[in-house]
Each structure stands twice: as structure tokens, then as C-alpha cells.
Scaffold this motif. Structure first.
Motif, PDB file in Angstrom:
ATOM      1  N   GLY A 511      34.816  35.052  54.662  1.00  0.00           N
ATOM      2  CA  GLY A 511      34.012  36.074  54.768  1.00  0.00           C
ATOM      3  C   GLY A 511      34.980  37.272  54.355  1.00  0.00           C
ATOM      4  O   GLY A 511      36.145  37.053  54.034  1.00  0.00           O
ATOM      5  N   HIS A 512      34.435  38.478  54.174  1.00  0.00           N
ATOM      6  CA  HIS A 512      35.201  39.645  53.875  1.00  0.00           C
ATOM      7  C   HIS A 512      36.529  39.710  54.370  1.00  0.00           C
ATOM      8  O   HIS A 512      37.540  40.287  54.018  1.00  0.00           O
ATOM      9  N   ASN A 513      36.634  39.512  55.781  1.00  0.00           N
ATOM     10  CA  ASN A 513      38.064  39.831  56.342  1.00  0.00           C
ATOM     11  C   ASN A 513      38.736  38.451  56.531  1.00  0.00           C
ATOM     12  O   ASN A 513      39.822  38.225  56.198  1.00  0.00           O
ATOM     13  N   GLY A 514      37.913  37.535  56.988  1.00  0.00           N
ATOM     14  CA  GLY A 514      38.601  36.181  57.401  1.00  0.00           C
ATOM     15  C   GLY A 514      38.909  35.531  55.984  1.00  0.00           C
ATOM     16  O   GLY A 514      40.211  34.737  56.107  1.00  0.00           O
ATOM     17  N   GLY A 515      38.405  35.797  54.860  1.00  0.00           N
ATOM     18  CA  GLY A 515      39.043  35.178  53.658  1.00  0.00           C
ATOM     19  C   GLY A 515      40.231  35.734  53.065  1.00  0.00           C
ATOM     20  O   GLY A 515      41.102  35.136  52.541  1.00  0.00           O
ATOM     21  N   ILE A 516      40.293  36.885  53.604  1.00  0.00           N
ATOM     22  CA  ILE A 516      41.872  37.472  53.196  1.00  0.00           C
ATOM     23  C   ILE A 516      42.977  37.118  53.967  1.00  0.00           C
ATOM     24  O   ILE A 516      44.043  36.894  53.533  1.00  0.00           O
ATOM     25  N   LEU A 517      42.592  36.944  55.311  1.00  0.00           N
ATOM     26  CA  LEU A 517      43.494  36.500  55.955  1.00  0.00           C
ATOM     27  C   LEU A 517      43.489  35.146  56.264  1.00  0.00           C
ATOM     28  O   LEU A 517      43.297  34.325  57.141  1.00  0.00           O
ATOM     29  N   SER A 518      44.282  34.498  55.127  1.00  0.00           N
ATOM     30  CA  SER A 518      44.323  33.087  54.828  1.00  0.00           C
ATOM     31  C   SER A 518      45.653  32.676  54.895  1.00  0.00           C
ATOM     32  O   SER A 518      46.030  32.097  53.870  1.00  0.00           O
ATOM     33  N   ALA A 519      46.446  32.798  55.971  1.00  0.00           N
ATOM     34  CA  ALA A 519      47.895  32.418  55.927  1.00  0.00           C
ATOM     35  C   ALA A 519      48.121  30.935  55.825  1.00  0.00           C
ATOM     36  O   ALA A 519      47.123  30.025  56.030  1.00  0.00           O
ATOM     37  N   PRO A 520      49.097  30.707  55.115  1.00  0.00           N
ATOM     38  CA  PRO A 520      49.543  29.269  54.661  1.00  0.00           C
ATOM     39  C   PRO A 520      49.633  28.553  55.990  1.00  0.00           C
ATOM     40  O   PRO A 520      50.021  28.921  57.118  1.00  0.00           O
ATOM     41  N   GLY A 521      48.817  27.079  56.054  1.00  0.00           N
ATOM     42  CA  GLY A 521      48.933  26.228  57.157  1.00  0.00           C
ATOM     43  C   GLY A 521      47.562  26.432  57.974  1.00  0.00           C
ATOM     44  O   GLY A 521      47.380  25.691  58.913  1.00  0.00           O
ATOM     45  N   LYS A 522      46.827  27.405  57.662  1.00  0.00           N
ATOM     46  CA  LYS A 522      45.265  27.304  58.206  1.00  0.00           C
ATOM     47  C   LYS A 522      44.452  26.374  57.828  1.00  0.00           C
ATOM     48  O   LYS A 522      44.735  26.020  56.435  1.00  0.00           O
ATOM     49  N   HIS A 524      41.137  24.035  56.827  1.00  0.00           N
ATOM     50  CA  HIS A 524      39.944  24.547  55.860  1.00  0.00           C
ATOM     51  C   HIS A 524      39.760  25.488  55.006  1.00  0.00           C
ATOM     52  O   HIS A 524      38.744  26.282  55.043  1.00  0.00           O
ATOM     53  N   ARG A 525      40.930  25.697  54.407  1.00  0.00           N
ATOM     54  CA  ARG A 525      41.006  27.011  53.411  1.00  0.00           C
ATOM     55  C   ARG A 525      40.999  26.225  51.912  1.00  0.00           C
ATOM     56  O   ARG A 525      41.700  25.274  51.660  1.00  0.00           O
ATOM     57  N   GLU A 526      40.481  26.925  51.066  1.00  0.00           N
ATOM     58  CA  GLU A 526      40.501  26.492  49.628  1.00  0.00           C
ATOM     59  C   GLU A 526      40.375  27.770  49.031  1.00  0.00           C
ATOM     60  O   GLU A 526      39.724  28.835  49.471  1.00  0.00           O
ATOM     61  N   TYR A 527      40.705  27.738  47.584  1.00  0.00           N
ATOM     62  CA  TYR A 527      40.350  28.665  46.694  1.00  0.00           C
ATOM     63  C   TYR A 527      40.089  27.883  45.158  1.00  0.00           C
ATOM     64  O   TYR A 527      40.394  27.049  45.037  1.00  0.00           O
ATOM     65  N   ARG A 528      39.761  28.758  44.308  1.00  0.00           N
ATOM     66  CA  ARG A 528      39.399  28.421  43.102  1.00  0.00           C
ATOM     67  C   ARG A 528      39.922  29.749  42.332  1.00  0.00           C
ATOM     68  O   ARG A 528      40.045  30.791  42.451  1.00  0.00           O
ATOM     69  N   LEU A 529      40.731  29.006  41.046  1.00  0.00           N
ATOM     70  CA  LEU A 529      41.630  30.109  40.354  1.00  0.00           C
ATOM     71  C   LEU A 529      41.327  29.805  39.047  1.00  0.00           C
ATOM     72  O   LEU A 529      41.278  28.974  38.487  1.00  0.00           O
ATOM     73  N   GLY A 530      40.955  31.139  38.153  1.00  0.00           N
ATOM     74  CA  GLY A 530      40.592  31.074  36.859  1.00  0.00           C
ATOM     75  C   GLY A 530      41.381  32.181  36.364  1.00  0.00           C
ATOM     76  O   GLY A 530      41.591  33.195  36.748  1.00  0.00           O
ATOM     77  N   HIS A 531      41.892  32.067  34.883  1.00  0.00           N
ATOM     78  CA  HIS A 531      42.585  33.285  34.242  1.00  0.00           C
ATOM     79  C   HIS A 531      41.759  33.335  32.891  1.00  0.00           C
ATOM     80  O   HIS A 531      41.318  32.379  32.138  1.00  0.00           O
ATOM     81  N   ARG A 532      41.605  34.511  32.649  1.00  0.00           N
ATOM     82  CA  ARG A 532      41.048  35.179  31.308  1.00  0.00           C
ATOM     83  C   ARG A 532      42.252  35.996  30.574  1.00  0.00           C
ATOM     84  O   ARG A 532      42.677  36.982  30.813  1.00  0.00           O
ATOM     85  N   PRO A 533      42.614  35.512  29.428  1.00  0.00           N
ATOM     86  CA  PRO A 533      43.647  36.336  28.652  1.00  0.00           C
ATOM     87  C   PRO A 533      42.964  37.473  28.014  1.00  0.00           C
ATOM     88  O   PRO A 533      41.711  37.509  27.860  1.00  0.00           O
ATOM     89  N   PRO A 534      43.791  38.351  27.589  1.00  0.00           N
ATOM     90  CA  PRO A 534      43.280  39.427  26.815  1.00  0.00           C
ATOM     91  C   PRO A 534      42.327  39.210  25.714  1.00  0.00           C
ATOM     92  O   PRO A 534      42.612  38.508  24.868  1.00  0.00           O
ATOM     93  N   GLY A 535      41.286  39.982  25.600  1.00  0.00           N
ATOM     94  CA  GLY A 535      40.404  39.958  24.345  1.00  0.00           C
ATOM     95  C   GLY A 535      39.367  38.461  24.633  1.00  0.00           C
ATOM     96  O   GLY A 535      38.481  38.334  23.665  1.00  0.00           O
ATOM     97  N   ALA A 536      39.494  37.698  25.527  1.00  0.00           N
ATOM     98  CA  ALA A 536      38.788  36.630  25.546  1.00  0.00           C
ATOM     99  C   ALA A 536      37.259  36.938  25.930  1.00  0.00           C
ATOM    100  O   ALA A 536      36.929  37.839  26.446  1.00  0.00           O
TER     101      ALA A 536
END
Length: 598
Positions: A511-522, A524-536
Motif C-alpha cells: 500500500g501507500h506506506n507499506g509498499g515504500i517500506l520494502s527493505a531487502p529481506g522482507k 512477499h515483496r515484488e516489483y515490476r520495472l519498465g523503462h521509457r527512453p526519451p521520445g518513445a
């Protein structure tokens, strides 16, 4: 305000006195002061009685719903058929535990095995049948305002949640079993808890922490010093933890609706401590907790005397280096405004900009928008006009209503029926340590951003000239959380629609706070990561979600790697604490004085 005196020194700017006369924000028309004062005084009394919630907004939504339904006989017939079908389904479920209605995913009110008993099943099935019918009945109708449909659906859900049999002493089998086991002692303890809470409410007291998490001792305890203070902020510089640090420092801009130490909680889940341990020089703003005397602080004061003043101080302490800026929640919004204005004026001091659960477009701002319209804002303005601010209790009530099932009714059962004392934990103690909102600033924020959405509509002016997010050229790292009720992730994602520069978007679990407080080792944590180059080309949020698969683990290491990549990649000796030669001598130890104000 805190009774702690602030010592005068070279880094301290005087606190401005409140003006003799209030300048309205906004001022829809010029009116006779005496007659307007009568109207607003009466309105402020009404607003206090309703905790700032406008009854007119609620009534107009129900009226719109009823009128739309009254002219739709086909819809009425459909709902009548659904009612009788639901009654039949509930009847079957009362006799067969495998039939009938099932609670929605995430609804744990009926998890106890006692709800499988025949009589308990009757109560549960009738409630779930009503819940299903009202969910269908409050769907948007042709000719009805979408906002009103959403508001009616929300109010119906809140009313039903209040009437759940799990909230009734004589229906809840778990409470009945505890009463038998303890000989009624749970109810005695519950009555005592209720009396204590009622007295605190009558005395207008905010919830207080148990004292197990004290700023500077248990939380907000990363070593550092306050190196700058003015009438709106203290700037904390954290002591280095490594022999060499990255050349570019990090400036963190937290939301002023909360104490900054959500990012510096217990040592094991402190984002600030983690950054310092990774070899970064970290600065963080600690906002003033304003009182009635700060009623005229404006949104631009938070930009100019907040973000820009802190940026100037960091630049003097770490000269000749660009700065990584990071804004959280409302801090990210004001950082975006500051960055767009700086880009317009040719100021390129940012090495990168990170926005954590921060909205720049408010057209899809989630369930908070249900509380925002002209009538509602006018009600809040009248309340703040009388007080000079919006206080912690009034704000906390709004956020609790958004998640009433978990934050209101589950608490009622545990505290008053089960007689349990709540176990204190760091984020819970922090949530009770809230701040106030100055009248002028909060009115401007609600109207110009939430209600009128000026920032992404090309109508938000800074110093008389309109700004645009697409002028920002610094690389962006934008992060949203999947279960955010305050800044929904699709709303946060809209930053990609209004910017053209290099952008990395991360969607993390929590959630809004719990997702930010995601220290390594916790777990059931996961993330999706995407990159958009300039002009895409722009990718819509649902397509983005499909394109990028989740990765297990914490997003913190990914972000620190990104920060290193967007810097020069050079390490240097840590800078000194403050810059006495430039007028920034250390004033006191972290966490400073402002964070201790109540």
C-alpha cells in the motif's frame, strides 16, 4: 504547536506573524466583511459537527441516484428480480455451507469457524445478499453523473459495513466464544477501552502513541544534524556511514501531511539509513507542524521557502555537484512543480528526480476524489477559516473512512468486544503523530490540483507564468504501489503521459506506506520495472502492466543502482556536516525540533 523554544542562530529565519486580516483563498466575490463573517462562522460550526464532511454533497448524490432510478422502469425490474434471486441464494446458503454467497477476496470478517454454524450462516448469508444487491443497485445509470454514482456506491458500502453481523455482539460467534471463555472479562475490558476513547474524543485529543516508539530514540534515529532551519522547515544532513560516498547528494522531500520519519522508522526498515549505508550523502526536509499563526502559508511558500530553500542549502554544502531529488506523496507533487518551474527558467541542478507514490495528475485520484467537489471544499474552507488549519483528527478521520472495514470496524471488534489492547508497532505509532494543514495552502492545494487539475491541464502558474511537466529534462524514477488508496497506481502512472524525458516506472506490492517500506529481506515483496527512453511512444497503464512481469524482492537496491547510473559514477570523501563558512553550521542533532511538535 510544541512548547520547545527554537534558539536564534545564523541558520534560523524569523517566523512571520499572522496578518491582521485574512485574505480569502480563493475569493469568489467581494462581500461585506461583517455579513460574510456571520455566514462563515455559522458554516464553520456546522463543519465542526460533521468533521468537515458536507451533508449537501451526500444528499445531492443520493438525489441524483434516486431520480435516475425513478425514470428507468427496466432497471427497477432488473433490481427487483435480483432481490428475489438473492433471497433464494441466501436461503440455500443458510442450509448448505457450500452454497449461497461467498465473501469477496480479502474480506476476512467471516473467517472464524463459528460462522459455519446454522444460525450464524443465516446472518452471514442475508448480509452478503444485501451487500451484493446494493453493489448492483449503485452501479452508474444512464444520465447520472459519474461522480455521484461513485459517491453513492461508496456511501452504501460504508453503511453496509457498519451493519455487518460481525460488528454485532449478539451475532458474532467469535466474540460469543471469547465471552464464554473469559466469563465476560473481555466485555469489561472493552467497556474500559470505550470509556477511555470517549473521554479522549470529548477532550478533542488525538490518539497518542504508547511511548514505545519515540522519535530520536526508537524511530527517526539515523545519526545526523539539522544544518538549516527557517519558518517552514528544518533540513537534516545525515552522517556518512561509508569511507567514500557518491559524488551527488540526495535531497528527500516528504509530504507535509505527515512527519518525515515514515522514511526513517525503525533501523531495520529505514529507507534513509539504507541510503546512507549504500554510500549516499542524504539530506531530508522535516516540515514545521503549523498552528493558527501559520494560516497564511501558501502552496508557493512550500515550493519557494521549502523545496528551493533546501536545495540552495544542499548546493552550498555540496558545491559543484548536481542533486538527486526524491519526493514522497505530496512532497513529490510539490517537487514536480518546483522542477517544472526550474526547467522553465533554465535551472538544471537536478541529476535525477524520483517520485514515490506521488500524483501529478488528479483526474483519477481514487476514492479521495469522492470527498472533493465545490460544496465539500467550501465546507473544509469554512472549518479551516475558523481554526486556521485542518487538524490531525479531521484528516485522520477521512483516511480511516476510506478503509473503514480494516481501520474502524475490525478495530471496534478487537478493542471493544474482544477487550484487546492494540499492540504498538512503528508505522502505527507514526500514523498517530500527524501534522496540521495551513488554511491557505490546503485550500489552494485542494482547488488548484485536486478539483481543477491545473498542473497537467496547462493552467498551473508559478510566479505568474504557466509551467509544464514536459519541460523537465532530468531522468525520472516514478514509483507506485499496487494497493494504494491515496495515490492509485494508474493515477501515478500518468506522469508518463505528461513528460517526454527518460523515465523508469516501478510498480511495487503493498500500500501507500507499506509498499515504500520494502527493505531487502522482507517476505512477499515484488516489483515490476519498465523503462521509457526519451521520445518513445506512450504506453497505456494496462498494456504496461501486461508487458512487464513481476520480480521478487525489494525495489530499494534497484533504485540505488539507478541513482548511481544517473550520477557521474564517481566516489568522493564525505562532505562535512553543514558548511559553516557558507552560513550553514549544525544547529542540533537529528531529528531536530520540528518533528517533536504536537
Amino acid at each position: 504547536m510544541s512548547d520547545t523554544p527554537l534558539k536564534s542562530d545564523q541558520n534560523t529565519l524569523p517566523v512571520p506573524m499572522a496578518p491582521a486580516a485574512l485574505t480569502e483563498t480563493p475569493s469568489p466575490s467581494a462581500r461585506d466583511g461583517f455579513h460574510e463573517t456571520i455566514d462563515r462562522t455559522l458554516a464553520s460550526v456546522q463543519a465542526r459537527m460533521t468533521m468537515g464532511v458536507s451533508p449537501y454533497a451526500a444528499a445531492s448524490a443520493w438525489q441524483d441516484w434516486a431520480l435516475a432510478l425513478s425514470r428507468a422502469p427496466g432497471r427497477q425490474t432488473e433490481l427487483a428480480e435480483r432481490f428475489w434471486d438473492n433471497q433464494w441464494q441466501a436461503f440455500k446458503g443458510a442450509w448448505d455451507a457450500d452454497a449461497g454467497f461467498k465473501p469477496a477476496p480479502g474480506d476476512h470478517r467471516f473467517d472464524d469457524e463459528g460462522w459455519t454454524a446454522p444460525l450464524a450462516r443465516v446472518f452471514k448469508q442475508n448480509f452478503l445478499a444485501a451487500d451484493d444487491w446494493w453493489a448492483a443497485a449503485t452501479q452508474p445509470q444512464r444520465g447520472m453523473y459519474q461522480r455521484n454514482a461513485e459517491r453513492v456506491s461508496f456511501m452504501a458500502r460504508q453503511t453496509l459495513d457498519a451493519m455487518s453481523p460481525s460488528n454485532m455482539l449478539w451475532f458474532n460467534p467469535e466474540v460469543q466464544r471469547r465471552t464464554m471463555e473469559t466469563g465476560g472479562q473481555n466485555l469489561v475490558n472493552g467497556v474500559m477501552n470505550l470509556a477511555n476513547d470517549w473521554l479522549s474524543e470529548c477532550n478533542m485529543q488525538c490518539e497518542e502513541s504508547s511511548g514505545d516508539f519515540v522519535p530520536g530514540r526508537d524511530v527517526a534515529c539515523t545519526p545526523g544534524k539539522v544544518v538549516f532551519r527557517n519558518h517552514i522547515l528544518e533540513l537534516i544532513q545525515y552522517a556518512p556511514a561509508t569511507e567514500a560516498v557518491q559524488a551527488e547528494p540526495i535531497l528527500i522531500v516528504p509530504a507535509w501531511i505527515m512527519k518525515y520519519y515514515i522514511l526513517d522508522l525503525s533501523p531495520e526498515n529505514s529507507l534513509i539509513r539504507y541510503l546512507v549505508g549504500q554510500g549516499f550523502t542524504v539530506f531530508c526536509i522535516s516540515w514545521l507542524n503549523p498552528g493558527a499563526e501559520e494560516r497564511e502559508l501558501s502552496l508557493d511558500d512550500y515550493r519557494r521557502d521549502g523545496v528551493l530553500a533546501a536545495l540552495d542549502a544542499v548546493e552550498r554544502i555540496c558545491p559543484d555537484e548536481k542533486i538527486h531529488a526524491c519526493g514522497y506523496c505530496l512532497g513529490g507533487t510539490i517537487l514536480s512543480i518546483a522542477a517544472a518551474a526550474m526547467a522553465r527558467d533554465g535551472d538544471d541542478r537536478f541529476a535525477s528526480i524520483t517520485l514515490l507514490a506521488a500524483q501529478t495528475d488528479f483526474s483519477e485520484a481514487g476514492e479521495l476524489m469522492l470527498f472533493i467537489d465545490d460544496a465539500q471544499i467550501a465546507y473544509l474552507e469554512d472549518l479551516m477559516w475558523a481554526q486556521g488549519y485542518l487538524d490531525q483528527r479531521q484528516m485522520a478521520g477521512t483516511f480511516r473512512v476510506l478503509r473503514a472495514r480494516d481501520l474502524v470496524w475490525s478495530r471496534l471488534i478487537r478493542r471493544y468486544f474482544m477487550g484487546e489492547e492494540e499492540q504498538e508497532f512503528d508505522i502505527g505509532a507514526w500514523s498517530k503523530d500527524a501534522t496540521r494543514m495551513p488554511y491557505r495552502m490546503h485550500s489552494q492545494y485542494l482547488r488548484s490540483l485536486f478539483l481543477e487539475n491545473r498542473l497537467t491541464a496547462g493552467r498551473f502558474a508559478v510566479e505568474g507564468r504557466v509551467i509544464a511537466l514536459k519541460d523537465i529534462s532530468a531522468p525520472l524514477f516514478v514509483l507506485a504501489t499496487e494497493e494504494d488508496h491515496i495515490a492509485p497506481w494508474r493515477s501515478v502512472y500518468k506522469t508518463a503521459l505528461f513528460t517526454d524525458d527518460d523515465l523508469t516506472f516501478a510498480l511495487v506490492s503493498g500500500g501507500h506506506n507499506g509498499g515504500i517500506l520494502s527493505a531487502p529481506g522482507k517476505k512477499h515483496r515484488e516489483y515490476r520495472l519498465g523503462h521509457r527512453p526519451p521520445g518513445a511512444q506512450y504506453v497505456d497503464p494496462d498494456s504496461w502492466h501486461t508487458r512487464y512481469a513481476p520480480t521478487s524482492g525489494s525495489w530499494w537496491p534497484v533504485w540505488t543502482d539507478w541513482l548511481r547510473d544517473k550520477g557521474k559514477g564517481e566516489e568522493t570523501a564525505p562532505p562535512g556536516m553543514g558548511a559553516p563558512e557558507a552560513g550553514f553550521s549544525p544547529l542540533c542533532e537529528a531529528p531536530g525540533l520540528y518533528v517533536l511538535q504536537h
